[in-house]
Design a protein around this motif. Structure first.
Motif, short mmCIF file in Angstrom:
data_model
loop_
_atom_site.label_atom_id
_atom_site.label_comp_id
_atom_site.label_asym_id
_atom_site.label_seq_id
_atom_site.Cartn_x
_atom_site.Cartn_y
_atom_site.Cartn_z
N ALA A 46 0.81 -1.22 0.00
CA ALA A 46 0.00 0.00 0.00
C ALA A 46 0.85 1.27 0.00
N SER A 47 1.95 1.26 0.72
CA SER A 47 2.76 2.48 0.84
C SER A 47 3.84 2.59 -0.22
N GLY A 48 4.25 1.44 -0.78
CA GLY A 48 5.33 1.46 -1.77
C GLY A 48 6.71 1.59 -1.17
N THR A 49 6.80 1.54 0.17
CA THR A 49 8.11 1.59 0.83
C THR A 49 8.36 0.26 1.54
N PRO A 50 9.62 -0.17 1.62
CA PRO A 50 9.93 -1.44 2.29
C PRO A 50 9.56 -1.40 3.77
N MET A 51 9.06 -2.53 4.27
CA MET A 51 8.70 -2.67 5.67
C MET A 51 9.46 -3.86 6.25
N VAL A 52 9.75 -3.79 7.54
CA VAL A 52 10.39 -4.91 8.22
C VAL A 52 9.51 -5.36 9.38
N LEU A 53 9.61 -6.65 9.67
CA LEU A 53 8.96 -7.23 10.83
C LEU A 53 10.05 -7.51 11.85
N VAL A 54 9.90 -6.93 13.03
CA VAL A 54 10.91 -7.00 14.07
C VAL A 54 10.31 -7.74 15.27
N ILE A 55 11.10 -8.63 15.87
CA ILE A 55 10.70 -9.24 17.13
C ILE A 55 11.46 -8.53 18.24
N GLU A 56 10.74 -8.09 19.26
CA GLU A 56 11.35 -7.38 20.38
C GLU A 56 11.04 -8.14 21.67
N GLU A 57 12.06 -8.31 22.47
CA GLU A 57 11.87 -8.91 23.80
C GLU A 57 12.77 -8.15 24.75
N GLY A 58 12.14 -7.35 25.60
CA GLY A 58 12.91 -6.46 26.47
C GLY A 58 13.67 -5.45 25.62
N LYS A 59 14.99 -5.40 25.79
CA LYS A 59 15.82 -4.47 25.01
C LYS A 59 16.37 -5.11 23.74
N ASN A 60 16.11 -6.38 23.54
CA ASN A 60 16.61 -7.08 22.34
C ASN A 60 15.66 -6.89 21.17
N ARG A 61 16.25 -6.59 19.99
CA ARG A 61 15.48 -6.42 18.75
C ARG A 61 16.15 -7.22 17.66
N GLN A 62 15.34 -7.89 16.84
CA GLN A 62 15.90 -8.62 15.70
C GLN A 62 14.92 -8.56 14.54
N VAL A 63 15.41 -8.13 13.39
CA VAL A 63 14.60 -8.13 12.18
C VAL A 63 14.46 -9.57 11.73
N ILE A 64 13.21 -10.01 11.52
CA ILE A 64 13.01 -11.40 11.09
C ILE A 64 12.45 -11.52 9.68
N ARG A 65 11.88 -10.45 9.13
CA ARG A 65 11.37 -10.47 7.76
C ARG A 65 11.45 -9.08 7.17
N ARG A 66 11.58 -9.01 5.84
CA ARG A 66 11.54 -7.74 5.11
C ARG A 66 10.58 -7.91 3.94
N PHE A 67 9.73 -6.92 3.72
CA PHE A 67 8.75 -6.94 2.64
C PHE A 67 8.92 -5.72 1.76
N GLU A 68 8.82 -5.92 0.44
CA GLU A 68 8.83 -4.83 -0.53
C GLU A 68 7.74 -5.11 -1.55
N ASP A 69 6.93 -4.09 -1.84
CA ASP A 69 5.84 -4.20 -2.82
C ASP A 69 4.95 -5.41 -2.57
N GLY A 70 4.69 -5.71 -1.31
CA GLY A 70 3.78 -6.80 -0.96
C GLY A 70 4.38 -8.19 -0.98
N HIS A 71 5.69 -8.28 -1.18
CA HIS A 71 6.35 -9.59 -1.25
C HIS A 71 7.50 -9.67 -0.24
N GLU A 72 7.67 -10.87 0.33
CA GLU A 72 8.77 -11.08 1.26
C GLU A 72 10.08 -11.13 0.46
N THR A 73 11.04 -10.31 0.84
CA THR A 73 12.32 -10.27 0.12
C THR A 73 13.48 -10.79 0.95
N TRP A 74 13.28 -10.94 2.26
CA TRP A 74 14.36 -11.43 3.11
C TRP A 74 13.74 -12.08 4.34
#
Length: 89
Positions: A46-74
């Motif tokens: 919808a936005s045309g910009t890449p989005m990431v899915l991040v898992i956060e637990e306390g102060k720890n953050r880790q990117v687990i997925r990246r999406f561009e144009d509606g498709h998973e790219t990483w």
């Protein structure tokens, strides 16, 4: 001392190219993960910009997925599997 609460966040992959969509926070459950995956896919299309899915637990953050144009790219899990195979016998 209590452990940090696990949550999933969907946010812009690059803060400098903001989509204007505020980051979404989802509970750290299987249902929350599925909702976050759908939200990241939809928001990237919808936005045309890449989005990431991040898992956060306390102060720890880790990117687990990246999406561009509606498709998973990483995917973090696919990257780990590839590196394990490269390190193998």
């Amino acid at each position: 001392m209590a452990a940090g609460v696990k949550v999933y966040r969907v946010e812009d992959a690059d803060p400098e190219s903001s989509s204007g969509i505020p980051a979404g926070t989802f509970p750290g459950t299987l249902a929350g993960l599925l909702e976050a995956l759908d939200a990241a896919r939809y928001r990237s299309a919808a936005s045309g910009t890449p989005m990431v899915l991040v898992i956060e637990e306390g102060k720890n953050r880790q990117v687990i997925r990246r999406f561009e144009d509606g498709h998973e790219t990483w995917s973090g899990s696919q990257a780990e599997i590839r590196s394990e195979r490269a390190d193998g016998p």
